[in-house]
Design a protein around this motif. Structure first.
Motif, short mmCIF file in Angstrom:
data_model
loop_
_atom_site.label_atom_id
_atom_site.label_comp_id
_atom_site.label_asym_id
_atom_site.label_seq_id
_atom_site.Cartn_x
_atom_site.Cartn_y
_atom_site.Cartn_z
N TYR A 79 0.81 -1.22 0.00
CA TYR A 79 0.00 0.00 0.00
C TYR A 79 0.85 1.28 0.00
N TRP A 80 2.12 1.13 0.34
CA TRP A 80 3.00 2.31 0.31
C TRP A 80 4.08 2.04 -0.74
N THR A 81 3.78 2.39 -1.96
CA THR A 81 4.68 2.14 -3.08
C THR A 81 5.64 3.32 -3.24
N PRO A 82 6.63 3.20 -4.11
CA PRO A 82 7.54 4.33 -4.34
C PRO A 82 6.83 5.59 -4.82
N SER A 271 -10.29 3.15 -31.38
CA SER A 271 -9.27 2.49 -30.58
C SER A 271 -9.93 1.95 -29.33
N LYS A 272 -9.27 0.96 -28.74
CA LYS A 272 -9.75 0.41 -27.48
C LYS A 272 -8.81 0.82 -26.35
N GLY A 273 -9.25 0.59 -25.12
CA GLY A 273 -8.43 0.90 -23.96
C GLY A 273 -9.06 0.30 -22.73
N CYS A 274 -8.50 0.61 -21.56
CA CYS A 274 -8.99 0.05 -20.30
C CYS A 274 -8.84 1.05 -19.16
N PHE A 275 -9.78 0.97 -18.23
CA PHE A 275 -9.58 1.55 -16.91
C PHE A 275 -9.03 0.43 -16.03
N PHE A 276 -7.97 0.72 -15.27
CA PHE A 276 -7.40 -0.24 -14.33
C PHE A 276 -7.48 0.33 -12.92
N LEU A 277 -7.95 -0.50 -11.98
CA LEU A 277 -8.04 -0.08 -10.60
C LEU A 277 -6.78 -0.52 -9.86
N GLN A 278 -6.02 0.47 -9.35
CA GLN A 278 -4.78 0.19 -8.64
C GLN A 278 -5.06 -0.28 -7.21
N ASP A 279 -4.05 -0.89 -6.59
CA ASP A 279 -4.18 -1.33 -5.20
C ASP A 279 -4.45 -0.16 -4.26
N ASN A 280 -3.92 1.02 -4.61
CA ASN A 280 -4.12 2.19 -3.74
C ASN A 280 -5.43 2.92 -4.02
N GLY A 281 -6.27 2.36 -4.89
CA GLY A 281 -7.57 2.95 -5.17
C GLY A 281 -7.59 3.90 -6.35
N GLU A 282 -6.43 4.30 -6.88
CA GLU A 282 -6.39 5.19 -8.03
C GLU A 282 -6.78 4.43 -9.30
N ILE A 283 -7.32 5.17 -10.25
CA ILE A 283 -7.72 4.59 -11.53
C ILE A 283 -6.82 5.12 -12.62
N PHE A 448 2.84 -17.00 -25.47
CA PHE A 448 2.16 -15.90 -24.78
C PHE A 448 1.55 -16.46 -23.52
N SER A 449 2.19 -16.17 -22.36
CA SER A 449 1.68 -16.69 -21.09
C SER A 449 1.92 -15.70 -19.97
N PRO A 450 1.12 -14.62 -19.87
CA PRO A 450 1.31 -13.61 -18.83
C PRO A 450 1.07 -14.17 -17.44
N ASP A 451 1.84 -13.65 -16.47
CA ASP A 451 1.69 -14.07 -15.08
C ASP A 451 0.48 -13.45 -14.43
N VAL A 452 0.10 -12.27 -14.88
CA VAL A 452 -0.99 -11.54 -14.24
C VAL A 452 -2.05 -11.20 -15.27
N SER A 453 -3.27 -11.55 -14.97
CA SER A 453 -4.36 -11.19 -15.88
C SER A 453 -4.80 -9.77 -15.61
N PRO A 454 -4.84 -8.89 -16.64
CA PRO A 454 -5.24 -7.52 -16.41
C PRO A 454 -6.73 -7.33 -16.27
N THR A 455 -7.50 -8.42 -16.41
CA THR A 455 -8.95 -8.28 -16.39
C THR A 455 -9.53 -8.35 -14.99
N SER A 456 -8.70 -8.66 -13.96
CA SER A 456 -9.24 -8.83 -12.62
C SER A 456 -9.82 -7.53 -12.08
N MET A 457 -9.19 -6.41 -12.39
CA MET A 457 -9.70 -5.12 -11.95
C MET A 457 -9.61 -4.16 -13.13
N ALA A 458 -10.19 -4.56 -14.27
CA ALA A 458 -10.09 -3.76 -15.48
C ALA A 458 -11.47 -3.57 -16.09
N CYS A 459 -11.67 -2.41 -16.68
CA CYS A 459 -12.89 -2.12 -17.41
C CYS A 459 -12.51 -1.71 -18.82
#
Length: 587
Positions: A79-82, A271-283, A448-459
């Motif tokens: 929760y306290w990133t750089p 074009s397409k894009g995404c909103f991503f919800l960060q761990d600190n609540g920022e979008i 193509f095998s990403p470790d993290v799926s971006p869809t977990s908190m993505a719009c």
């Protein structure tokens, strides 16, 4: 007789259901009230006011401990990133919702799994190995601190039963002490309500405001603002004002957006894009550059899109609101000129139509965050990724193929069916935080095998642009928060289009309220030379959700500035909703 019995039973069953619902609602409200009471108690055990900010990792760790948590260094770093400079009370509440207290049964079970001798003890060497290599790994300093506790260590062995009892006792005592301090101080108990405090660097400076109306005017289609209520007799307040807006159901309610897709002669890009919800609540979201070779009438729209390949799989993000702010590019991003934003809509499609001169523009997507929340997903066991088909060949399962297709669709911003290195790097920066070089890219195209799926908190969303006289060009440039430009644009648009109401007698603290069919946004403007502490109470609102997740909170507005205090949307857009808020100036 049967018919009479059925008719007689119906009212009773309805009353029973109504009673159960009422009891459930009261219980839920009580739990929420106790949660925020515990949050305030823990916060005020460390800080003098809930309007103060957490300014270091050490303060974050201390205030979490006061709330009955015992965070590891990894949890604090989460929760306290750089990029973190401060956290406010709302951030703290959000963290506590995610970091629930550890239960003694969970602790005992974790230790018992490593206890091969079943003697309720672990050797120090074994304990150190487990804590530094498994799960949320602890540092050697953290492990040594546990081994130094005389109450639970003897003869090179760690008594985990005694440790669990000590752990739970200390956590409970911390929270109990914090609550006792809050209850004993009547001033804190009554006046500290929470915060969404922003640093002065994040505040938007006030533009020239439009003059205040002499009398509060009625708004469109049955909505009405009530006249301000003075509360100078209430202890802790100088003055206050109230706003109430009655809104009809916004489901399938359109607002005169005329889309250009029926005009085949117009030039089209998207074009397409995404909103991503960060761990600190920022979008964060993609930002775009738009280029027009000549002056033209354009139609720009944005909408959330469904990427799921499986028909039975729901897409919760389709309910997430979206908007697009259009800025004229003035060679430097520090001085962008707001042109307009997508205010009109047809269902979930929001758009703007007008004339734009030749040149470059910035397109910055926006969502209020009211319906874009972090959701805990239940683990349903292992998922099969491959299986053997009829010919005994190994192939991807339907579920795994659907997920990979969804990720591919999300990365493929221009929708041409291929992923470029630039598009892939947006994905890499979101997941791993590092860009992919050309050599690695050659390998990525094969595997193509990403470790993290971006869809977990993505719009995901799509942007469509039609131009009448020329071929426009759109290009995603970066993936980041909207920043000061977007905050300022929202404030300016609310001041220009909303209703204004002063809180105090000399009219230097003003509430600006903007209302559309689908959302309400409130901005507080402080024209004075002193900072203003404003408390907001929206407990009387009906069928409403806001981006803060709190019905009562306080904000601090620095001198000569303004800020968005909250966005409000209907919880159920098929029903009417009532926004009611009392704004009070704290002494």
């Amino acid at each position: 007789m049967a018919g009479n019995e059925e008719s007689n039973a119906s009212p009773f069953s309805e009353q029973t259901a109504s009673s159960e619902n009422s009891h459930s609602k009261k219980s839920q409200n009580y739990e929420e009230e106790m949660f925020y009471k515990n949050c305030r108690a823990a916060y005020l055990a460390v800080f003098k006011s809930s309007l103060e900010n957490i300014k270091s990792k050490e303060q974050l760790c201390l205030v979490l401990q006061q709330a009955g948590r015992n965070p590891s260094q990894k949890t604090v770093d989460k929760y306290w990133t750089p990029q973190t400079f401060t956290l406010n009370f709302d951030d703290f509440c959000s963290i506590l919702k995610q970091e629930e207290p550890t239960k003694s049964t969970e602790l005992l079970k974790a230790f018992a799994n490593a206890d091969t001798n079943n003697d309720d003890c672990l050797l120090h060497s074994e304990l150190s190995r487990i804590l530094t290599t498994r799960g949320e790994k602890m540092t050697l300093d953290e492990v040594n601190a546990i081994l130094e506790l005389a109450e639970v260590n003897s003869d090179g062995k760690f008594d985990y039963y005694k440790f669990c009892e000590l752990y739970m006792t200390v956590n409970e005592q911390c929270l109990k002490t914090a609550l006792e301090k809050l209850e004993a101080d009547s001033k804190l108990k009554c006046q500290q309500f929470g915060s969404q405090l922003e640093s002065s660097s994040e505040m938007t400076r006030s533009p020239v405001s439009k003059p205040l109306p002499k009398a509060t005017r009625k708004t469109e289609s049955g909505s009405m603002f009530k006249k301000g209520v003075r509360c100078s007799s209430v202890p802790g307040y100088k003055t206050c004002a109230s706003t109430t807006i009655h809104m009809g159901a916004s489901y399938n309610k359109n607002s005169r957006l005329i889309e250009a897709n029926t005009t085949k002669e117009w030039h089209f890009v998207y074009s397409k894009g995404c909103f991503f919800l960060q761990d600190n609540g920022e979008i964060i979201s993609h930002k775009y550059k738009l280029s027009l070779p000549q002056t033209s009438t354009v139609c720009i729209t944005i909408k959330p899109i469904k990427l799921d390949q499986m028909e039975e799989k729901c897409s919760p993000w389709l309910a997430v609101d979206s908007a697009l702010y259009i800025f004229k590019d003035n060679e430097t991003e520090d001085y962008l000129q707001l042109v307009s934003f997508t205010e009109l809509h047809n269902n979930e499609v929001f758009g703007w139509k007008g004339e734009l001169g030749a040149g470059g523009y910035w397109l910055i997507p926006f969502t209020t965050g009211c319906r874009f929340k972090k959701v805990k997903k239940e683990m349903r066991g292992e998922a099969k990724l491959i299986h053997r088909d009829g010919s005994r060949k190994l192939v991807l399962t339907e579920e795994f193929r659907a997920v990979l297709s969804e990720i591919f669709e999300m990365i493929d911003l221009d929708g041409n069916g291929f992923i470029s290195l630039e598009e892939y790097n947006f994905f890499e920066m979101r997941t791993s935080g590092e860009k992919c070089d050309k050599n690695t890219w050659a390998m990525c195209k094969e595997v193509f095998s990403p470790d993290v799926s971006p869809t977990s908190m993505a719009c995901p969303f799509s942007i469509h642009i039609y131009a009448e006289k020329c071929k426009p060009q759109i290009k995603p440039v970066c993936l980041e928060t909207g920043g000061e430009q977007l905050k300022n644009a929202i404030c300016v648009s609310v001041v220009n289009k909303g209703d204004a109401k002063p809180i105090n007698h000399n009219e230097n603290i003003i509430i600006h309220t903007y209302k559309s069919d689908t959302r309400i946004t409130a901005v507080i403007e402080n024209k004075s030379e002193n900072k203003a502490l404003i408390h907001l109470n929206s407990e009387q609102s009906k069928n409403c959700i806001n981006n803060r997740g709190l019905n009562t909170f306080a904000v601090e507005v620095v001198p000569k500035s303004m800020m968005v205090c909250q966005h409000i949307m209907p919880l159920n857009d098929k029903e009417e909703w009532i926004y009611s808020c009392i704004y009070s100036v704290l002494t």
